[in-house]
Design a protein around this motif. Structure first.
Motif, short mmCIF file in Angstrom:
data_model
loop_
_atom_site.label_atom_id
_atom_site.label_comp_id
_atom_site.label_asym_id
_atom_site.label_seq_id
_atom_site.Cartn_x
_atom_site.Cartn_y
_atom_site.Cartn_z
N THR A 1 34.04 33.15 34.37
CA THR A 1 35.14 33.50 33.47
C THR A 1 34.62 34.47 32.43
O THR A 1 33.42 34.55 32.18
CB THR A 1 35.72 32.27 32.74
N ALA A 2 35.54 35.21 31.85
CA ALA A 2 35.19 36.12 30.75
C ALA A 2 36.41 36.26 29.86
O ALA A 2 37.50 35.78 30.22
CB ALA A 2 34.75 37.47 31.29
N LEU A 3 36.25 36.92 28.74
CA LEU A 3 37.35 37.13 27.78
C LEU A 3 38.03 35.80 27.44
O LEU A 3 39.24 35.65 27.55
CB LEU A 3 38.40 38.11 28.37
N ASN A 4 37.20 34.83 27.01
CA ASN A 4 37.68 33.50 26.65
C ASN A 4 38.54 32.87 27.74
O ASN A 4 39.57 32.26 27.46
CB ASN A 4 38.47 33.54 25.33
N GLY A 5 38.11 33.03 28.99
CA GLY A 5 38.80 32.37 30.10
C GLY A 5 39.97 33.16 30.67
O GLY A 5 40.57 32.75 31.66
N LEU A 6 40.32 34.29 30.06
CA LEU A 6 41.45 35.10 30.55
C LEU A 6 41.14 35.75 31.88
O LEU A 6 42.01 35.87 32.75
CB LEU A 6 41.80 36.17 29.52
N LYS A 7 39.89 36.18 32.06
CA LYS A 7 39.47 36.79 33.32
C LYS A 7 38.74 35.73 34.14
O LYS A 7 37.77 35.14 33.65
CB LYS A 7 38.53 37.96 33.01
N LYS A 8 39.26 35.49 35.35
CA LYS A 8 38.67 34.45 36.20
C LYS A 8 38.27 35.04 37.54
O LYS A 8 38.94 35.93 38.04
CB LYS A 8 39.69 33.33 36.45
N GLY A 9 37.21 34.51 38.12
CA GLY A 9 36.81 34.95 39.45
C GLY A 9 35.67 34.10 39.95
O GLY A 9 35.36 33.06 39.35
N THR A 10 35.09 34.51 41.07
CA THR A 10 33.88 33.83 41.53
C THR A 10 32.84 34.90 41.84
O THR A 10 33.17 36.05 42.12
CB THR A 10 34.11 32.99 42.81
N ILE A 11 31.59 34.49 41.74
CA ILE A 11 30.47 35.36 42.08
C ILE A 11 29.72 34.63 43.19
O ILE A 11 29.28 33.49 42.99
CB ILE A 11 29.57 35.61 40.85
N GLY A 12 29.61 35.27 44.36
CA GLY A 12 29.02 34.62 45.53
C GLY A 12 27.62 34.12 45.25
O GLY A 12 26.78 34.86 44.73
N ASN A 13 27.39 32.85 45.56
CA ASN A 13 26.07 32.23 45.40
C ASN A 13 25.59 32.11 43.95
O ASN A 13 24.43 31.80 43.71
CB ASN A 13 24.99 32.98 46.20
#
Ligand code: ADP
Ligand code: UDP
Length: 236
Positions: A32-44
């Motif tokens: 997460t970034a921007l206090n949880g506003l941006k969400k995603g996953t990073i492989g491994n």
């Protein structure tokens, strides 16, 4: 081992174990970034951050820093001492970047004439605002003694990590630490990883940390892999 989930955070899950003094940490791929506003996953990411954190905790042990890490349990799990986390995040900065560059109006990448330590109130709803010693006292977040211990440990950790990383051609720009109390003693907790540090290649200045995710720079997983490879020689 009996494990019961007690907390799911943005990047990790915490489980109780048979031993009331110890917790199991499970590292997720979620980012997460921007206090949880941006969400995603990073492989491994979970696997890599588990190993990278373990590596740094072991390095700090060699220099007498007291921390929560006990041992790795699996690719994504480590056993730690259970802490009463102090709700104060400690950020140490060697080079201007991120929110500091904005706040003081400097471009990123300028060496700070002196190391800068900042304190943040660990509170998701408030977006982790910056606070000072007066706020900490007024809110009773930690004792003066605990704040002193956290700041001294953070500066010592900065010396140890910066010197070590330079031998791997990595510049330690800044990083965030969390501390907690275990049997009356202040210990370093949480993680030390590309999620919580800014690492730049010391020659090319290439970013090898979560800024690649925050700023959509691409090659996010590759950057974490590169850090793991330079620290441990391990290829993922
Ligand atoms: P967040 O809570 O910010 O979403 P994480 O996903 O990393 O963060 O969750 C891990 C949580 O566990 C954090 O709140 C962190 O403060 C806490 N924590 C880290 N180490 C310990 C420990 N040894 N004992 C208890 N809590 C810990
Ligand atoms: N940091 C962190 N967790 C946070 C905020 C910051 O691990 O909730 C780390 C971040 O990775 C960087 C340092 O603390 O290494 C300083 O971050 P900054 O204040 O510049 O925040 P940003 O603009 O990156 O959110």
């Amino acid at each position: 081992m009996m494990k019961q989930p007690i907390y799911e955070g943005k990047a990790k899950m915490m489980y109780t174990t048979d031993n009331a003094d110890e917790l199991l940490v499970y590292y997720k791929d979620d980012a997460t970034a921007l206090n949880g506003l941006k969400k995603g996953t990073i492989g491994n990411k979970g696997t890599m951050n588990n190993k990278i954190s373990a590596f740094f905790f072991n390095l700090l042990s060699q220099h007498g820093i007291a921390h929560h890490f006990i041992r790795l349990v699996s690719d994504r799990e480590m056993l730690v001492k259970s802490l009463e986390i102090l709700p104060v995040e400690v950020v140490v900065r060697n080079i201007s970047a991120g929110s500091l560059a904005k706040r003081i109006g400097w471009e990123e990448g300028r060496k700070m004439p002196q190391t800068v330590v900042e304190l943040y109130y660990k509170d998701d709803d408030l977006g982790d605002p910056m606070i000072n010693h007066y706020h900490i006292r007024a809110l009773g977040l930690a004792t003066d003694e605990q704040v002193h211990a956290m700041e001294e440990m953070a500066l010592k950790i900065n010396e140890i990590l910066s010197a070590y990383l330079l031998t791997k051609k990595i510049e330690l720009i800044d990083f965030k630490l969390e501390f907690g109390v275990h049997k009356g003693q202040v210990l370093l907790g949480d993680e030390i990883s590309p999620d919580t540090c800014r690492f730049w290649d010391s020659e090319t200045k290439q970013k090898l940390d979560k800024d690649r995710f925050r700023r959509d720079l691409g090659d996010v997983e590759e950057a974490y892999k590169e850090i793991l490879r330079r620290l441990t020689g391990e290829e993922l």
